[in-house]
Design an enzyme around this catalytic site. Structure first.
Site, mmCIF file in Angstrom:
data_model
loop_
_atom_site.group_PDB
_atom_site.id
_atom_site.type_symbol
_atom_site.label_atom_id
_atom_site.label_comp_id
_atom_site.label_asym_id
_atom_site.label_seq_id
_atom_site.Cartn_x
_atom_site.Cartn_y
_atom_site.Cartn_z
ATOM 1 N N HIS A 64 56.506 63.580 69.482
ATOM 2 C CA HIS A 64 56.182 65.001 69.422
ATOM 3 C C HIS A 64 54.764 65.247 68.914
ATOM 4 O O HIS A 64 54.494 66.302 68.331
ATOM 5 C CB HIS A 64 57.212 65.731 68.551
ATOM 6 N N GLU B 9 48.633 53.806 48.292
ATOM 7 C CA GLU B 9 48.333 53.706 46.861
ATOM 8 C C GLU B 9 47.518 52.471 46.522
ATOM 9 O O GLU B 9 46.580 52.563 45.735
ATOM 10 C CB GLU B 9 49.640 53.651 46.045
ATOM 11 N N ARG C 47 48.160 53.560 31.988
ATOM 12 C CA ARG C 47 48.271 55.007 31.782
ATOM 13 C C ARG C 47 47.018 55.759 32.206
ATOM 14 O O ARG C 47 46.991 56.992 32.234
ATOM 15 C CB ARG C 47 48.549 55.296 30.304
ATOM 16 N N GLU D 289 58.267 55.587 51.705
ATOM 17 C CA GLU D 289 57.895 54.807 50.513
ATOM 18 C C GLU D 289 56.936 53.675 50.900
ATOM 19 O O GLU D 289 55.964 53.402 50.191
ATOM 20 C CB GLU D 289 59.167 54.264 49.845
ATOM 21 N N LYS E 74 53.182 53.214 49.429
ATOM 22 C CA LYS E 74 52.715 51.986 48.772
ATOM 23 C C LYS E 74 51.401 51.516 49.407
ATOM 24 O O LYS E 74 50.480 51.124 48.712
ATOM 25 C CB LYS E 74 53.750 50.853 48.877
ATOM 26 N N ASN F 137 46.334 62.339 24.078
ATOM 27 C CA ASN F 137 46.993 62.164 25.381
ATOM 28 C C ASN F 137 47.832 63.411 25.618
ATOM 29 O O ASN F 137 48.654 63.770 24.780
ATOM 30 C CB ASN F 137 47.884 60.918 25.339
ATOM 31 N N GLY F 138 47.590 64.092 26.732
ATOM 32 C CA GLY F 138 48.348 65.308 27.018
ATOM 33 C C GLY F 138 47.428 66.364 27.577
ATOM 34 O O GLY F 138 46.373 66.039 28.147
ATOM 35 N N CYS G 216 46.549 58.760 30.208
ATOM 36 C CA CYS G 216 45.810 58.455 28.983
ATOM 37 C C CYS G 216 46.664 57.631 28.016
ATOM 38 O O CYS G 216 47.864 57.819 27.916
ATOM 39 C CB CYS G 216 45.323 59.683 28.234
ATOM 40 N N TRP H 19 42.626 59.068 31.833
ATOM 41 C CA TRP H 19 42.814 59.477 33.233
ATOM 42 C C TRP H 19 42.374 60.936 33.279
ATOM 43 O O TRP H 19 43.029 61.817 32.712
ATOM 44 C CB TRP H 19 44.279 59.338 33.644
ATOM 45 N N LYS I 131 50.116 56.048 35.714
ATOM 46 C CA LYS I 131 51.532 55.701 35.812
ATOM 47 C C LYS I 131 52.444 56.926 35.737
ATOM 48 O O LYS I 131 53.350 57.073 36.524
ATOM 49 C CB LYS I 131 51.888 54.712 34.706
HETATM 50 O O1 M6R Z 1 57.806 58.799 36.570
HETATM 51 P P1 M6R Z 1 58.231 59.473 37.835
HETATM 52 O O2 M6R Z 1 59.320 58.730 38.563
HETATM 53 O O3 M6R Z 1 58.647 60.914 37.607
HETATM 54 O O4 M6R Z 1 56.971 59.491 38.763
HETATM 55 C C1 M6R Z 1 56.973 60.183 39.977
HETATM 56 C C2 M6R Z 1 55.758 59.839 40.798
HETATM 57 O O5 M6R Z 1 54.593 60.224 40.140
HETATM 58 C C3 M6R Z 1 55.690 58.345 41.111
HETATM 59 O O6 M6R Z 1 56.849 57.906 41.757
HETATM 60 C C4 M6R Z 1 54.466 58.045 41.992
HETATM 61 O O7 M6R Z 1 54.653 58.563 43.271
HETATM 62 C C5 M6R Z 1 54.180 56.548 41.996
HETATM 63 N N1 M6R Z 1 52.758 56.369 41.984
HETATM 64 C C6 M6R Z 1 54.762 55.829 43.148
HETATM 65 O O8 M6R Z 1 54.318 54.524 43.257
#
Ligand code: M6R
Length: 607
Positions: A503, A487, A27, A480, A484, A99-100, A2, A73, A602
């Site tokens: 396996h 995501e 956000r 990772e 990606k 926000n929160g 948010c 969000w 984010k």
């Molecule tokens: O702000 P942070 O590094 O604590 O965030 C951790 C994860 O939420 C963040 O890395 C998330 O997996 C991203 N969407 C990766 O692209």
């Protein structure tokens, strides 16, 4: 999670409110809303969807000079118009953006309903509007302050009331909030990125502070009712960092900033002659670091994968056993952390709720905790006993790229330092640092070869699923890479240590199944090549990332993307780049909004 904005001044509020929301969309972007104060009272407009949807509902020109707005969000209640902020009290006079998360909202809601308040939404935020209404006696600041006394959880709020046309009240605890100061005008926002195009004069609010803002000025106090002086900081050089410039996406821009991220992470820390590294902010002497017998790394998502790279590095190059735990698991399990462990929490935003909760629990147990973060004023940076700042600059693309690379770089430097404090010779140390110095150019060169991935994109684009395989150092990079792709390209991707494939997962391999294999020249290349043979025997498709000149791997692969030969310690930093490019190119080829992938935000500031 948010974004909120507010404006009070002498020009129409809407241009700032909408532009501010657009800049905060990273956000959250599943619904949005705005409240402006008209001569007839509050006018509230809300929309499910992105800020563009909201903008389309608003009149072409609005003249009101006071307003607050929100991009959401969803946590409590679906991303619908009714659940979008601002939320109003019963009389429609008080509007709140938040926000929160209000943890005790159910209890408060029941109490307020018993007292006669009528709720419209499923959100936690709406209780705030009713609580403020309950306390409101023509003093909005005091009503907000009293309402917040009842609230448990995290918040940044901005509040307006219809009968006070020269006042916004804003407050924060646990969620970010900044103010901008202009000539007879003031701005509030979750992030300076929203404000900087309008003014460079910024006031940072601390946790537990509340501010009354008018056109002419502002007064801040603690939530315990003590007035505080707030300095105005002039941030002349920050604005550019938030601009997308000529890049089509923030993600691409941020990927191209990575050579600079490596330079900045190393700058002032590497002592080339002695082949040593020093971290000023860690607050640990060399002998204290030497005395550490274990490393524990805690983080979420990509940050936990950075931790896994750290585990391989600490164990291989410093000989220190290392545990990596997802913060969401760590916070609820029995904790076995020895006194002589180096405990690291890794978080780009420094606000991730699970990571923060793990940190707080460790502190309650009397342990010292050190942070690796990209946001200096973040909760994690403030609450840790010391830390390493990544210095990657603001990351706006929701899928992490440069911040992850920054985490890898500082973990590599820390593992290097721990290695040098133990058995690594000065000659070996100099060799690693020399190659580290070449990384920015190597990364730049790889980034320039994005088009070479077109055949790999063709194999991935329409696949429902893919495997990502790596061994040792490159296994977390496979994780990772798969994250990606999930995501931003919405393709199911699973990462395995390459030797694990036989396996079970191998049962899925057919003639079109794409496997992305990381097989650079390292201590396990031969082993990974055997796995490539197994894939080939099932006629599945192989996209291989390997070392330049590796003719054997190239011959086995459908697509071969070469990278330069580099010290094994630095391999994660190099193999990462084609992983990011592959996900980016695939998402673009599918026509997706790579900067704002569905369902994501984010920083995940809720559990
Ligand atoms: O702000 P942070 O590094 O604590 O965030 C951790 C994860 O939420 C963040 O890395 C998330 O997996 C991203 N969407 C990766 O692209």
């Amino acid at each position: 999670m948010c974004g909120i904005v507010g404006y009070i001044g002498n020009r129409p509020a809407m241009p700032f409110l909408l532009e501010g929301l657009r800049r905060l969309e990273y956000r959250g972007y599943d619904s949005a809303g705005v409240a402006r104060l008209t001569s007839a009272g509050l006018a509230v407009t809300k929309a499910a969807g992105k800020v563009a949807e909201l903008a389309a509902l608003l009149p072409a020109e609005t003249q009101e000079t006071l307003g607050i707005a929100h991009t959401r969000w969803a946590t409590h209640g679906a991303p619908s118009e009714v659940n979008a902020h601002p939320h109003l009290d019963c009389g429609g006079k008080i509007a709140v953006v938040h926000n929160g998360i209000i943890e005790n909202f159910q209890h408060l809601k029941r109490r307020l309903e018993d007292e006669g308040h009528r709720f419209r939404s499923e959100t936690d935020t709406e209780v705030l509007a009713h609580l403020i209404e309950k306390h409101y006696r023509e003093n909005l600041g005091e009503a907000v302050r009293l309402a917040l006394q009842d609230v448990r959880g995290a918040y940044a709020v901005a509040v307006v009331v219809a009968d006070q046309p020269n006042l916004i009240v804003a407050a924060r605890r646990g969620s970010p909030l900044v103010m901008g100061v202009g000539l007879h005008e003031h701005f509030v926002a979750s992030d300076i990125g929203a404000i900087l195009p309008f003014t460079k004069d910024i006031v940072y609010l601390n946790d537990g502070e509340l501010v009354r803002i008018s056109r002419e000025g502002f007064r801040a106090m603690t939530l315990d009712n003590i007035w505080v002086e707030k300095p105005v900081e002039h941030l002349a050089h920050e604005a550019d960092k938030y601009e997308k410039g000529q890049w089509p996406h923030y993600m691409l821009k941020e990927m191209h900033e990575q050579p600079e991220v490596v330079r900045r992470a190393a700058m002032g820390r590497v002592l080339a002659d002695d082949a040593m590294v020093r971290f000023g902010g860690l607050n640990l002497t060399m002998s204290e670091l030497r005395a550490k017998r274990r490393v524990v790394i805690i983080g979420c998502g990509s940050a936990s994968y950075a931790g896994m790279v750290g585990k391989y590095l600490f164990e291989e190059f410093a000989g220190i056993p290392t545990d990596v735990v997802a913060a969401s698991e760590f916070r609820y399990k029995r904790i076995h952390v020895e006194d002589d462990a180096l405990v690291l929490v890794v978080s780009q935003s420094g606000e991730t709720a699970d990571t923060l909760a793990a940190l707080r629990e460790l502190k309650r147990k009397g342990l010292k905790v050190y942070g690796i973060s990209n946001v200096l004023a973040s909760s994690i940076a403030r609450e840790t006993d010391g830390g390493i700042f990544i210095n990657a600059g603001p990351e706006i693309g929701v899928a992490s790229t440069k911040a992850f690379l920054g985490q890898l770089t500082v973990l590599t430097l820390l593992a290097f330092l721990m290695g040098r404090l133990r058995e690594m010779s000065v000659a070996d140390g100099r060799d690693v640092l020399r190659q580290l110095g070449q990384l920015p150019t190597i990364i730049d060169d790889i980034l320039a070869r994005r088009a070479e991935l077109a055949p790999a994109v063709a194999l991935l684009k329409d696949a429902p699923s893919a495997f990502y395989l790596g061994r040792k150092m490159t296994y977390p990079i496979a994780l990772e890479g798969a994250l990606k792709l999930k995501e931003i390209a919405y393709i199911h991707a699973e990462a395995y240590p390459a030797g694990e494939m036989k396996h079970g997962p191998i049962a899925l391999l057919t003639g079109t199944f794409p496997c992305v294999v990381l097989a650079p020249k390292d201590s396990v290349r031969e082993k990974t090549l055997s796995n490539v043979q197994e894939i080939r025997a099932r006629s599945a498709k192989i996209i291989a990332i390997g070392t330049q000149g590796d003719a054997e791997l190239a011959a086995l692969s459908d697509v071969f993307f070469p990278i330069p030969e580099i010290h094994e310690m630095l391999l994660p930093l190099v193999t990462l780049i084609p992983m990011q490019m592959l996900a980016y190119e695939t998402a673009v080829a599918k026509g997706y909004d790579v900067d704002k992938p569905r369902n994501l935000a984010k920083s995940v500031t809720v559990e």
